[in-house]
Design a protein around this motif. Sequence first.
Motif, short mmCIF file in Angstrom:
data_model
loop_
_atom_site.label_atom_id
_atom_site.label_comp_id
_atom_site.label_asym_id
_atom_site.label_seq_id
_atom_site.Cartn_x
_atom_site.Cartn_y
_atom_site.Cartn_z
N TYR A 130 0.83 -1.20 0.00
CA TYR A 130 0.00 0.00 0.00
C TYR A 130 0.87 1.26 0.00
CZ TYR A 130 -3.98 -3.01 1.23
OH TYR A 130 -4.96 -3.96 1.24
N THR A 131 1.87 1.29 0.87
CA THR A 131 2.72 2.47 0.99
C THR A 131 3.56 2.66 -0.26
OG1 THR A 131 2.80 2.07 3.38
CG2 THR A 131 4.39 3.63 2.48
N TYR A 132 4.08 1.57 -0.77
CA TYR A 132 4.86 1.61 -2.02
C TYR A 132 4.03 2.20 -3.15
CZ TYR A 132 7.49 -0.38 -6.00
OH TYR A 132 8.19 -0.57 -7.17
N ASP A 133 2.82 1.70 -3.33
CA ASP A 133 1.94 2.20 -4.39
C ASP A 133 1.57 3.66 -4.16
OD1 ASP A 133 1.92 -0.10 -5.88
OD2 ASP A 133 -0.08 -0.76 -5.27
N ALA A 134 1.35 4.03 -2.89
CA ALA A 134 0.94 5.40 -2.57
C ALA A 134 1.99 6.42 -3.00
CB ALA A 134 0.67 5.53 -1.07
N LEU A 135 3.27 6.08 -2.82
CA LEU A 135 4.32 7.02 -3.22
C LEU A 135 4.35 7.20 -4.74
CD1 LEU A 135 5.41 6.46 -0.21
CD2 LEU A 135 7.56 7.25 -1.17
N LEU A 160 -2.86 19.63 -5.88
CA LEU A 160 -2.76 18.19 -6.13
C LEU A 160 -4.06 17.45 -5.88
CD1 LEU A 160 0.77 17.28 -4.70
CD2 LEU A 160 0.03 17.16 -7.09
N VAL A 161 -4.91 17.99 -5.01
CA VAL A 161 -6.16 17.30 -4.65
C VAL A 161 -6.98 16.91 -5.87
CG1 VAL A 161 -8.39 17.54 -3.50
CG2 VAL A 161 -6.30 18.19 -2.30
N PRO A 162 -7.33 17.84 -6.79
CA PRO A 162 -8.14 17.44 -7.95
C PRO A 162 -7.43 16.46 -8.88
CG PRO A 162 -7.37 19.72 -8.18
CD PRO A 162 -7.08 19.29 -6.78
N VAL A 163 -6.10 16.50 -8.90
CA VAL A 163 -5.34 15.56 -9.73
C VAL A 163 -5.39 14.16 -9.12
CG1 VAL A 163 -3.09 15.05 -10.76
CG2 VAL A 163 -3.84 17.42 -10.51
N LEU A 164 -5.20 14.08 -7.80
CA LEU A 164 -5.28 12.80 -7.11
C LEU A 164 -6.67 12.18 -7.24
CD1 LEU A 164 -3.25 13.63 -3.88
CD2 LEU A 164 -2.65 11.88 -5.55
N GLU A 165 -7.69 13.01 -7.23
CA GLU A 165 -9.07 12.51 -7.33
C GLU A 165 -9.32 11.81 -8.66
OE1 GLU A 165 -11.51 15.59 -4.41
OE2 GLU A 165 -11.22 16.13 -6.53
N LYS A 166 -8.51 12.13 -9.67
CA LYS A 166 -8.67 11.50 -10.99
C LYS A 166 -7.69 10.35 -11.21
CE LYS A 166 -10.31 15.83 -13.06
NZ LYS A 166 -10.03 16.90 -14.05
N GLY A 207 -0.94 -0.58 -9.62
CA GLY A 207 0.22 -0.72 -8.76
C GLY A 207 0.52 -2.18 -8.50
N VAL A 208 1.21 -2.47 -7.41
CA VAL A 208 1.54 -3.85 -7.08
C VAL A 208 0.40 -4.54 -6.35
CG1 VAL A 208 3.99 -3.28 -6.96
CG2 VAL A 208 2.63 -3.25 -4.86
N VAL A 209 -0.52 -3.77 -5.77
CA VAL A 209 -1.65 -4.33 -5.02
C VAL A 209 -2.88 -4.47 -5.90
CG1 VAL A 209 -3.22 -3.96 -3.08
CG2 VAL A 209 -0.78 -3.43 -2.83
N GLY A 210 -3.07 -3.52 -6.80
CA GLY A 210 -4.25 -3.55 -7.65
C GLY A 210 -4.34 -2.27 -8.45
N ARG A 211 -5.52 -2.06 -9.01
CA ARG A 211 -5.78 -0.82 -9.76
C ARG A 211 -6.35 0.21 -8.80
NH1 ARG A 211 -10.82 -0.09 -13.77
NH2 ARG A 211 -10.56 2.13 -14.29
N TRP A 212 -5.73 1.39 -8.78
CA TRP A 212 -6.11 2.42 -7.82
C TRP A 212 -6.97 3.50 -8.48
CZ3 TRP A 212 -5.46 1.18 -2.97
CH2 TRP A 212 -4.44 0.29 -2.63
N VAL A 213 -8.20 3.58 -8.02
CA VAL A 213 -9.14 4.61 -8.45
C VAL A 213 -9.88 5.06 -7.19
CG1 VAL A 213 -11.19 5.14 -9.83
CG2 VAL A 213 -9.43 3.59 -10.74
N PHE A 214 -9.99 6.35 -6.96
CA PHE A 214 -10.65 6.85 -5.74
C PHE A 214 -12.14 7.11 -5.99
CE2 PHE A 214 -6.20 8.35 -5.10
CZ PHE A 214 -5.93 7.60 -3.95
N ASP A 215 -12.95 6.81 -4.97
CA ASP A 215 -14.37 7.15 -5.05
C ASP A 215 -14.58 8.57 -4.53
OD1 ASP A 215 -14.35 7.06 -2.25
OD2 ASP A 215 -15.26 5.08 -2.13
N ASP A 216 -15.84 8.98 -4.38
CA ASP A 216 -16.10 10.37 -4.00
C ASP A 216 -15.81 10.67 -2.54
OD1 ASP A 216 -18.18 8.96 -2.93
OD2 ASP A 216 -19.78 10.15 -3.83
N LEU A 217 -15.41 9.64 -1.77
CA LEU A 217 -15.01 9.85 -0.38
C LEU A 217 -13.50 9.68 -0.19
CD1 LEU A 217 -17.91 8.12 1.63
CD2 LEU A 217 -17.56 10.56 1.18
N HIS A 218 -12.78 9.65 -1.31
CA HIS A 218 -11.30 9.52 -1.29
C HIS A 218 -10.86 8.14 -0.80
CE1 HIS A 218 -10.28 14.11 -1.40
NE2 HIS A 218 -11.10 13.73 -2.37
N TYR A 267 -10.57 -3.89 -9.74
CA TYR A 267 -9.82 -2.96 -8.89
C TYR A 267 -8.82 -3.72 -8.02
CZ TYR A 267 -13.32 0.38 -10.44
OH TYR A 267 -14.12 1.18 -11.22
N ARG A 268 -9.29 -4.30 -6.93
CA ARG A 268 -8.39 -5.02 -6.03
C ARG A 268 -9.06 -6.29 -5.49
NH1 ARG A 268 -8.24 -2.60 -1.49
NH2 ARG A 268 -9.89 -1.11 -2.00
#
Length: 405
Positions: A317-322, A340-346, A351-362, A370-371
């Motif tokens: 998780y931490t590896y993917d987050a960076l 960065l907030v609106p960019v991260l939201e998209k 990553g190594v854990v799965g596909r990372w996509v954020f929902d409307d609650l981050h 996904y995972r």
Amino acid sequence: MRGRMWWGFALSVLSLLVLLSVGIAAAAETIKIGVIAPFKTPSGESLLNGAKMAVDEINASGGIMGKKVELITANTEYKPQVGATAYKKLVIEDKCQVVFGTCSSGVAKSVMDQMGRYKVLFISTGAASEALADQYKSDKEKYKYWFRVMHQSGDLIDALQQFMWELPIQKMGAKKMAIMAENALWTRDMVKAAEEFFKQKGVETVYSEFFDGETKDFTPVFTKIMNAKADYIYEISAHVDGALYIKQWYDLKGPMIGGVSGTGASDRYWKDSGGKAVGETLVAMGSFRVPLTPKSVEFFDKYKQLFNEAPGYTSGYTYDALYIYKNAVEKAKTSDSAKLVPVLEKTDQVGVVGRWVFDDLHNAKYGPGYRELPMVQWREDGSRQVVWPANVATGEYMLPPWMKK
């Protein structure tokens, strides 16, 4: 004499200004990243290792926007106030542009209060409670700097309930369930959901209690469970050292056991338990040698080579987050948190854990596409096999040694 003193003073000031300008220039060429974790714990060390691995790779490939990444760490001690103070230090004194980590929902919640004040990104990579998303929802403008690159308690609930229904209940015939959970913020919804699930499926819950995080002797707990004739123990722990209770479970020859254990995800757990974890089945939480994505196995093997142990649940998780942060900064061409907030939201990346996509609650989305959260079981030789789901299984589900006959 006065002239010489004046020139000496002038040269000193000039030297100071030169040094200051050099320092500012150096700082401008560096992106400071903070990581908070409980030091000298399996989950905390796994988190720190995942961060170190990612930072070393990022720097070796040219950094972020050509700038070197500097990693600064701080200890949370699993204490909310200590964690909040650690975040403040990283942001105010160390001038970090983002903070990752924490292995406790209570700590993360406390950090979010400070984040709302100082407005520096906090990307949580080790806290599962839905209460964090609720806090963000309560004031989206204030808490918009929070994102979760990790599973939620609800993700664990879905995976664990499906596993228990398909294997311990349907295949092995378990009819009476026991629930033992540490008394923590993140476990409450899980216990409630389990009780409702078992009732819906017509399975009896014969024991359901929270145990204190300082508990050392679990004999009374297991005695109650065994007296209730439970067929399966659903364990839920993260802060407590699972090796403490699994040794006592083994010695008492308890019923089938499995669920979630933060310490049980580590290689050292087998040694810490004296080999008595045999038959225990735990959710892998993204850090096992399973091809969840094309990157998973390569990450696992490299991590094990670097740190001489398998990744813990917080490592991937931490590896993917960076890397999510790196890509966002390079897209936005800035490390400014608000921009960065609106960019991260998209975000949409694998990553190594799965596909990372954020929902409307981050929160990071969970489910097909996904995972996945596989279940792994400890074997008598100290190895682990994936036993669920069937599409990634590497072995069959087995009973504890004393139950095989």
